[in-house]
Design a protein around this motif. Structure first.
Motif, short mmCIF file in Angstrom:
data_model
loop_
_atom_site.label_atom_id
_atom_site.label_comp_id
_atom_site.label_asym_id
_atom_site.label_seq_id
_atom_site.Cartn_x
_atom_site.Cartn_y
_atom_site.Cartn_z
N PRO A 102 31.53 42.88 -45.91
CA PRO A 102 31.16 41.53 -45.45
C PRO A 102 29.90 41.00 -46.15
O PRO A 102 28.89 41.69 -46.26
CB PRO A 102 30.90 41.73 -43.95
CG PRO A 102 30.54 43.18 -43.82
CD PRO A 102 31.35 43.89 -44.86
N ILE A 103 29.98 39.77 -46.64
CA ILE A 103 28.81 39.09 -47.20
C ILE A 103 28.90 37.61 -46.81
O ILE A 103 29.79 36.89 -47.23
CB ILE A 103 28.69 39.28 -48.73
CG1 ILE A 103 27.47 38.54 -49.26
CG2 ILE A 103 29.96 38.88 -49.47
CD1 ILE A 103 27.06 38.93 -50.67
N LEU A 104 27.95 37.19 -45.97
CA LEU A 104 27.82 35.79 -45.56
C LEU A 104 26.56 35.16 -46.11
O LEU A 104 26.31 33.99 -45.88
CB LEU A 104 27.82 35.69 -44.03
CG LEU A 104 29.02 36.29 -43.29
CD1 LEU A 104 28.86 36.10 -41.78
CD2 LEU A 104 30.33 35.67 -43.77
N SER A 105 25.75 35.94 -46.84
CA SER A 105 24.48 35.47 -47.37
C SER A 105 24.69 34.42 -48.47
O SER A 105 25.77 34.34 -49.07
CB SER A 105 23.67 36.64 -47.94
OG SER A 105 23.37 37.59 -46.93
N GLU A 106 23.64 33.65 -48.75
CA GLU A 106 23.70 32.63 -49.80
C GLU A 106 23.72 33.24 -51.19
O GLU A 106 24.27 32.66 -52.12
CB GLU A 106 22.52 31.67 -49.67
CG GLU A 106 22.71 30.57 -48.66
CD GLU A 106 23.90 29.68 -49.01
OE1 GLU A 106 23.87 29.03 -50.07
OE2 GLU A 106 24.86 29.64 -48.22
N ARG A 107 23.11 34.40 -51.36
CA ARG A 107 23.07 35.06 -52.66
C ARG A 107 23.47 36.53 -52.52
O ARG A 107 23.24 37.15 -51.48
CB ARG A 107 21.66 34.99 -53.28
CG ARG A 107 21.20 33.57 -53.59
CD ARG A 107 19.85 33.58 -54.29
NE ARG A 107 19.33 32.23 -54.46
CZ ARG A 107 19.58 31.47 -55.53
NH1 ARG A 107 20.33 31.95 -56.51
NH2 ARG A 107 19.07 30.26 -55.62
N CYS A 108 24.06 37.07 -53.59
CA CYS A 108 24.29 38.52 -53.64
C CYS A 108 23.25 39.10 -54.59
O CYS A 108 23.44 39.16 -55.81
CB CYS A 108 25.72 38.84 -54.09
SG CYS A 108 26.25 38.12 -55.65
N SER A 109 22.12 39.48 -54.01
CA SER A 109 20.96 39.83 -54.82
C SER A 109 19.95 40.57 -53.95
O SER A 109 19.92 40.38 -52.73
CB SER A 109 20.32 38.56 -55.38
OG SER A 109 19.06 38.81 -55.96
N PRO A 110 19.11 41.41 -54.56
CA PRO A 110 18.02 42.01 -53.78
C PRO A 110 16.91 41.02 -53.46
O PRO A 110 16.04 41.32 -52.65
CB PRO A 110 17.51 43.13 -54.70
CG PRO A 110 17.86 42.68 -56.08
CD PRO A 110 19.16 41.93 -55.93
N LEU A 111 16.96 39.82 -54.09
CA LEU A 111 15.92 38.81 -53.91
C LEU A 111 16.51 37.58 -53.22
O LEU A 111 17.62 37.17 -53.51
CB LEU A 111 15.31 38.41 -55.25
CG LEU A 111 14.75 39.56 -56.09
CD1 LEU A 111 14.33 39.07 -57.46
CD2 LEU A 111 13.57 40.23 -55.38
N ARG A 112 15.74 36.99 -52.34
CA ARG A 112 16.24 35.87 -51.54
C ARG A 112 16.48 34.62 -52.36
O ARG A 112 17.42 33.86 -52.08
CB ARG A 112 15.25 35.57 -50.39
CG ARG A 112 15.66 34.40 -49.52
CD ARG A 112 14.72 34.18 -48.37
NE ARG A 112 14.79 35.26 -47.39
CZ ARG A 112 14.11 35.27 -46.24
NH1 ARG A 112 13.30 34.26 -45.95
NH2 ARG A 112 14.23 36.28 -45.41
N HIS A 113 15.67 34.37 -53.36
CA HIS A 113 15.73 33.10 -54.08
C HIS A 113 16.19 33.26 -55.53
O HIS A 113 16.15 32.28 -56.30
CB HIS A 113 14.37 32.40 -54.04
CG HIS A 113 13.87 32.13 -52.65
ND1 HIS A 113 14.51 31.26 -51.80
CD2 HIS A 113 12.82 32.65 -51.96
CE1 HIS A 113 13.85 31.22 -50.64
NE2 HIS A 113 12.84 32.06 -50.71
N VAL A 114 16.61 34.44 -55.93
CA VAL A 114 17.04 34.70 -57.30
C VAL A 114 18.34 35.49 -57.25
O VAL A 114 18.53 36.34 -56.38
CB VAL A 114 15.98 35.49 -58.08
CG1 VAL A 114 16.46 35.78 -59.51
CG2 VAL A 114 14.65 34.74 -58.11
N GLY A 115 19.24 35.20 -58.18
CA GLY A 115 20.49 35.94 -58.24
C GLY A 115 21.68 35.03 -57.99
O GLY A 115 21.52 33.86 -57.61
N PRO A 116 22.90 35.55 -58.18
CA PRO A 116 24.11 34.72 -58.03
C PRO A 116 24.17 34.06 -56.65
O PRO A 116 24.06 34.72 -55.62
CB PRO A 116 25.25 35.72 -58.22
CG PRO A 116 24.65 36.81 -59.04
CD PRO A 116 23.23 36.93 -58.60
N LYS A 117 24.35 32.73 -56.65
CA LYS A 117 24.39 31.95 -55.42
C LYS A 117 25.83 31.52 -55.15
O LYS A 117 26.56 31.16 -56.06
CB LYS A 117 23.49 30.72 -55.55
CG LYS A 117 23.38 29.89 -54.29
CD LYS A 117 22.44 28.71 -54.50
CE LYS A 117 22.30 27.89 -53.24
NZ LYS A 117 21.39 26.73 -53.44
#
Length: 336
Positions: A102-117
């Motif tokens: 399951p992934i409901l997050s805005e990004r798949c990344s260890p960082l909240r504001h960087v990475g695939p959105k």
């Protein structure tokens, strides 16, 4: 860290893909595009030049209602990427509810504001997903093991979490009732189903320093009446034949079709749409459903390309589109 059991895919400390499962030869590529072994350095170098071109957003669609299920029947609602809500009918009880990666997050990344959105909203919102009994995590990449999403379901429902060997440390501190890690072909009984971890051809890492220290897998679910395969992330290979031989033909196979370009880098860890169809044929699946496409731009292919290639290949083979479905977000499918 304690050593793992030695096997054809583990030397005791790290994991690898058995040579016997790999395709030989791999996909043919032009000589000017030599095959590159995927690793942190090669992937980081390539991603710096990743071509943009996906839409900024795609309209929200209304989710289909969940069907009534007889004991042993299976339905699978597509949420996004590799996330499905699987429901299994039980006698005298509400259906068993299982989430895959399951992934409901805005990004798949260890960082909240960087990475695939994400470019599309989830097909099912968090509040529309019923109480979860089991979460299946296929491996530790950020687009499959998303700790913020796992924490939300853990706090709300306290489900059992099942993952391949070595992933317990990536799940530490999350509020699950229990975490079980399985090697390939190991099983767990959770009434009314038997869950088996099945081979996949992939890799794992969450940092530059833990490459292949945790196993990757798919999962086979057997209710005694119906069976389902969730393939996780995988390249094409001879493991499909072994899965069919050991566990039989599935009624429903959830198979990845995206993140395959450039093929020189991705062919050892991901499938093309054509290979996904070939995998369904090797499994002798009664029906298949596409996944791992159209949520996060992870690779070079265009947003519409995987679905278009899937449909063209099915047409070339004379296969009906209802046999291998390209699902809409929120669409609910039943094992036949």
């Amino acid at each position: 860290m304690k050593p793992f059991p030695k096997s054809d895919h583990c030397d005791g400390w790290s994991f690898h893909n058995p040579a016997s499962y790999r395709l030989s030869p791999p996909l043919s590529v032009p000589p000017e595009r030599p095959t590159i072994e995927p690793g942190f350095e090669s992937i980081f170098s390539w991603q710096r030049s990743l071509r943009p071109g996906w839409p900024n957003d795609v309209p929200t669609q209304e989710a289909e209602p969940f069907p009534q299920l007889a004991p042993g029947e299976i339905s699978a609602s597509f949420i996004n990427h590799s996330s499905f809500l699987i429901r299994i009918g039980r006698d005298g009880q509400r259906p068993l509810a299982i989430l895959t990666d399951p992934i409901l997050s805005e990004r798949c990344s260890p960082l909240r504001h960087v990475g695939p959105k994400r470019v599309v909203p989830p097909g099912l919102a968090f509040d529309a997903i019923p109480a979860i009994d089991i979460i299946l995590v296929s491996h530790c990449h950020y687009d499959h093991l998303d700790r913020p999403t796992l924490r939300r379901f853990g706090r709300r429902d306290g489900p059992l979490c099942i993952a391949p060997l070595g992933n317990r440390r990536h799940l530490r501190g999350l509020p699950f009732s229990r975490v079980v890690t399985l090697d390939w072909w190991q099983t767990l009984r959770f009434d009314p189903i038997t869950i088996t971890a099945i081979p996949a051809l992939h890799g794992s890492a969450r940092t530059p320093f833990d490459q292949n220290r945790a196993l990757w897998s798919g999962f086979h679910l057997d209710t005694g009446h119906r069976s389902l395969i969730f393939a996780g992330d995988t390249a094409h290979g001879h493991h499909w034949t072994e899965i069919k031989k050991r566990l039989g033909a599935p009624d429903l196979a959830l198979l990845p079709i995206g993140a395959y370009e450039p093929v020189t880098l991705m062919q050892s860890v991901h499938m093309t749409p054509e290979q996904a169809v070939d995998a369904a044929v090797l499994l002798d699946a009664r029906h298949a459903v596409a996944m791992h496409f159209g949520t996060f731009q992870l690779t070079d292919e265009g947003y519409w390309e995987p679905g278009g290639r899937l449909k063209r290949y099915l047409a070339a083979l004379g296969k009906d589109f209802s046999w291998f479905v390209l699902p809409e977000r929120g669409q609910c499918l039943r094992a036949p």
